[in-house]
Design an enzyme around this catalytic site. Structure first.
Site, PDB file in Angstrom:
ATOM      1  N   CYS A  13       0.850  -1.196   0.000  1.00 15.59           N
ATOM      2  CA  CYS A  13       0.000   0.000   0.000  1.00 15.59           C
ATOM      3  C   CYS A  13       0.886   1.245   0.000  1.00 15.59           C
ATOM      4  O   CYS A  13       1.608   1.501   0.973  1.00 15.59           O
ATOM      5  CB  CYS A  13      -0.909  -0.007   1.224  1.00 15.59           C
ATOM      6  SG  CYS A  13      -1.821   1.532   1.469  1.00 15.59           S
ATOM      7  N   CYS A  39       0.054   3.752   2.835  1.00 16.47           N
ATOM      8  CA  CYS A  39       0.561   3.297   4.136  1.00 16.47           C
ATOM      9  C   CYS A  39       2.078   3.458   4.198  1.00 16.47           C
ATOM     10  O   CYS A  39       2.630   3.826   5.242  1.00 16.47           O
ATOM     11  CB  CYS A  39       0.186   1.831   4.365  1.00 16.47           C
ATOM     12  SG  CYS A  39      -1.587   1.542   4.425  1.00 16.47           S
ATOM     13  N   ASP A  73      32.413  17.171 -22.857  1.00 18.54           N
ATOM     14  CA  ASP A  73      33.871  17.137 -22.900  1.00 18.54           C
ATOM     15  C   ASP A  73      34.279  16.514 -24.236  1.00 18.54           C
ATOM     16  O   ASP A  73      33.515  15.744 -24.824  1.00 18.54           O
ATOM     17  CB  ASP A  73      34.395  16.308 -21.731  1.00 18.54           C
ATOM     18  CG  ASP A  73      35.912  16.226 -21.717  1.00 18.54           C
ATOM     19  OD1 ASP A  73      36.554  17.279 -21.894  1.00 18.54           O
ATOM     20  OD2 ASP A  73      36.447  15.121 -21.554  1.00 18.54           O
ATOM     21  N   ASP A  88      34.351  12.480 -18.683  1.00 19.21           N
ATOM     22  CA  ASP A  88      34.850  11.191 -18.194  1.00 19.21           C
ATOM     23  C   ASP A  88      36.147  11.301 -17.397  1.00 19.21           C
ATOM     24  O   ASP A  88      36.579  10.327 -16.787  1.00 19.21           O
ATOM     25  CB  ASP A  88      35.058  10.221 -19.355  1.00 19.21           C
ATOM     26  CG  ASP A  88      36.251  10.607 -20.223  1.00 19.21           C
ATOM     27  OD1 ASP A  88      36.558  11.809 -20.312  1.00 19.21           O
ATOM     28  OD2 ASP A  88      36.876   9.700 -20.793  1.00 19.21           O
ATOM     29  N   ASP A 141      37.071  16.377 -14.658  1.00 16.73           N
ATOM     30  CA  ASP A 141      35.685  16.769 -14.931  1.00 16.73           C
ATOM     31  C   ASP A 141      34.802  16.700 -13.691  1.00 16.73           C
ATOM     32  O   ASP A 141      33.663  17.147 -13.716  1.00 16.73           O
ATOM     33  CB  ASP A 141      35.073  15.861 -16.012  1.00 16.73           C
ATOM     34  CG  ASP A 141      35.705  16.077 -17.379  1.00 16.73           C
ATOM     35  OD1 ASP A 141      36.093  17.224 -17.660  1.00 16.73           O
ATOM     36  OD2 ASP A 141      35.811  15.108 -18.150  1.00 16.73           O
TER      37      ASP A 141
END
Length: 697
Positions: free
Chosen positions: A12, A15, A399, A592, A596
């Protein structure tokens, strides 16, 4: 500290939201998030891993929803999960109730008093859990929940003499709840099955060469495992025997299989397509890629987007409003018309409609399905908030090296001066560069090899730091390097305009300019198509790179990227990000490298290539296991579909409830339709969410 519990049998959504709120209110708890898709409760705070805390959570669950079992989370082997059978008693009651309703509904020989007694007993058989739950919640101060609303509505129906209606509505409610719970569990299983690539067994190679089938969590680093053709790679490792082709699509999304032989590192979750191989295990199951992906999906499921939090807050207001409307509907029209029975009945239908379960369930399940679908495509969202943030993005900053390009230099052109042909220029250059491991030198050597050019012996070879190389080939003094080297040697006649392709290597032979070789990082295969796709979505494409302007402009033109910012230090990228945000609005950055990480963390959405540095992956909101811009484009599509379906669910849930309320006011709706507006709508939202798994991204 963070600790994870599993709340079994909690289906639920309303709930679950109440349980979550109560746990957050505990003194030692800093944060608590329950994911209905995984049934995992993640709690952060002091002493949240103690038996006392577990008992406290169990008590909160018991006071809110019957049958919930709290257990510490333990990663179980795939295939070992036991089926729950807590529905069996409900199913028995439903069958008995359906028989009784059929008998009383289609016969008229049963005395009215006896019929009422039978219907009341049937009602109690079907609804005792609902009634008991309502009593417990009233004692605990929780009034506006599903149990209370159904109890009041059905007891009210009996009070006005609608005994068949009360028993029938409780029967219909139990049938709807039964199928809703099963649909929720099935949908959860379908999503988890899509992302859980862990092996059920491993073929362990013994010292004598024999093979033993064993559980994957018993295998240790350094063990050898056999992987037959067609099998999934069970654990991260390195091939030590055999040759094959590996389908990496399940992990990276890369459609082209790769060749693998002794020395090749391979990831778990990929599929061995052809020959038998033996793999040395480099990481145990808990650290292998299949488990890392599963962990990422489960963690993401617990991270709630703004729309989820909004709908949960809205549901708390919506239910009391509808209950108040029900009271007004029962009283005001009755005072005017005197038709108390009719308007009380209409008000009772409103009580059933006011249950917010479908509304609260509609959003988290859609996001969980979207996260699961993305993981199938090699895209790991770190939460629903990351998916939600994608919708607002107006510009994508990329990049260059390792993101737009392969990160591997390749010869783009060879130009010979008047007296020199390009093969001779390339041959002399390859001879000088043959012993170097510099990326530019390697690209020249690879190009010469591809053109079947024979490398010549070099005498008096010297490397001139920061300028190039000098040596003698076939009795000729060869200079190979940059413009500075040729200027120092007094060489003239070389082109004044720099190469259009990026980096250049100039050559002089016996004091005269002989030619130049242009070298550039090559685009990834899907870059041009993916960048075009991003632009079709109305996104501004930008390149942020530390490379020189010539190389950056060349790559941007090749890829179709609109805006270029080059020669940037890591701190410059952060400044450029702020400028881009002022120009275009919310910005996503994809990179990557370890440099960065700051800009990934500072972007509105940060995307990291899975092949990149750990710092970049940690700082990102989205991780792309497949190293290409195509994954970035696909992530926008999945995010868009997920958000659309989440809002569709909200509109469906509210729309049907409001429509049936209006029909009730004008006399065309009954409590049966009201139950459909509760459990029936929940099932519609569940099925609508699951279609993300099968929708083309």
């Amino acid at each position: 500290m963070e600790h994870i519990y599993v709340l079994k049998n909690l289906t639920c959504a309303n709930c679950a939201a109440k349980i979550e709120d109560r746990i957050r209110a505990l003194p030692d708890v800093e944060a608590a998030d329950f994911a209905i898709g995984t049934q995992q409760l993640r709690v952060r705070g002091r002493q949240v891993d103690t038996p006392v805390f577990k008992d406290t959570v169990q008590a909160i669950c018991d006071a809110t929803e019957d049958g919930v079992v709290v257990e510490p989370f333990v990663r179980t082997p795939k295939g070992s999960e036991e089926e729950e059978h807590h529905h069996d008693s409900s199913l028995t009651a439903i069958i008995i109730g359906a028989i009784v309703m059929a008998v009383t509904g289609f016969t008229d020989w049963i005395p009215e008093t006896a019929e009422r007694i039978v219907l009341v007993l049937t009602y109690l058989l079907l609804g005792w859990r609902v009634l008991w739950g309502a009593v417990k919640n009233i004692v605990g101060g929780q009034i506006f929940d599903e149990n209370f609303l159904m109890a009041i509505a059905t007891i009210g129906a009996m009070a006005i003499g609608e005994y068949p209606e009360a028993a029938g509505v409780m029967l219909f409610f139990q049938i709807g709840s039964y199928f809703e719970e099963h649909a929720t569990e099935r949908s959860r299983s379908a999503i988890m099955e899509a992302v859980d690539m862990r092996p059920e067994e491993v073929r362990l190679v013994n010292a004598d060469g024999s093979v033993t089938v064993t559980a994957p969590d018993t295998v240790r680093i350094g063990d050898l495992v056999e992987v037959r053709a067609g099998d999934r790679i069970p654990l991260d490792g390195t091939v030590v025997e055999g040759e094959t082709r590996i389908d990496t699509a399940p992990v990276t999304g890369e459609p082209v299989p790769i060749s693998a032989g002794p020395g090749t590192a391979i990831l778990s979750g990929c599929v061995n397509e052809s020959g038998r191989i033996v793999v040395r295990v480099d990481k145990e199951l808990s650290e292998s890629m299949v488990t890392r992906i599963l962990d990422a999906v489960e963690h993401a499921a617990a991270s709630k987007p703004r729309i989820d939090r909004f709908i949960t807050r809205f549901a708390r207001i919506y239910t009391p409003i509808v209950v108040a409307l029900a009271v007004l509907t029962a009283v005001i029209p009755s005072l005017i018309t005197g038709q108390w029975e009719y308007w009380i009945y209409t008000a009772l239908t409103f009580l059933v409609i006011s249950c917010p379960c479908a509304l609260v369930l509609s959003v988290p399940l859609a996001f969980f399905a979207g996260i699961g679908r993305a993981s199938k495509e090699g895209i790991l969202f770190k939460g629903g908030a990351s998916i939600e943030a994608m919708r607002a993005i107006t510009a994508v900053a990329l990049d260059k090296t390792g993101t737009v390009t392969t990160g591997r230099f390749a010869v783009q052109s060879v130009e010979g001066a008047k007296a020199w042909d390009e093969l001779t220029v390339l041959g002399y250059a390859a001879s000088l560069e043959a012993s170097s491991t510099h990326p530019i030198a390697l690209s020249i050597s690879e190009e010469a090899k591809a053109r079947h050019i024979q490398v010549q012996p070099v005498e008096n070879l010297r490397e001139l730091s920061g300028r190039g190389m000098v040596g003698t080939v076939e009795g000729k003094r060869i200079l190979l390097g940059n413009r500075r080297l040729l200027d120092e040697e007094g060489i003239t006649g070389y082109p004044q305009a720099p190469s259009a392709y990026g980096s250049e290597v100039l050559m002089a032979v016996d004091g005269s300019y002989a030619g130049r070789i242009s070298i550039a990082d090559s685009l990834k295969e899907d870059t041009v198509e993916a960048v075009a796709g991003l632009r079709r979505r109305g996104l501004e494409t930008v390149m942020l790179t530390g490379d020189n302007w010539e190389s950056a402009n060349y790559i941007a033109n090749e890829a179709g990227i609109q805006t270029v910012r080059a020669e940037l230090l890591p701190e410059d990228k952060l400044q450029e990000m702020a400028q881009l945000r002022r120009e275009f609005g919310p910005v996503m950055f994809v990179g990557d490298g370890i440099n960065d990480a700051p800009v990934l963390a500072g972007a509105d959405v940060g995307g990291a290539m899975g092949s990149g540095a750990d710092a970049a992956i940690e700082a990102a909101d989205v991780v792309y296991m497949r190293p290409g811009i195509g994954s970035v484009l696909k992530s926008f599509s999945i995010a868009s579909s997920t958000l659309s379906i989440a809002w569709q669910n909200v509109v469906i849930a509210l729309g049907i409830k409001i429509a049936i309320m209006i029909l009730g006011l004008v006399g065309y709706a009954n409590m049966w339709l009201a139950v459909f507006a509760d459990t029936g709508v929940s099932m519609i939202c569940i099925l609508n969410s699951i279609r993300i798994l099968y929708k083309n991204a």
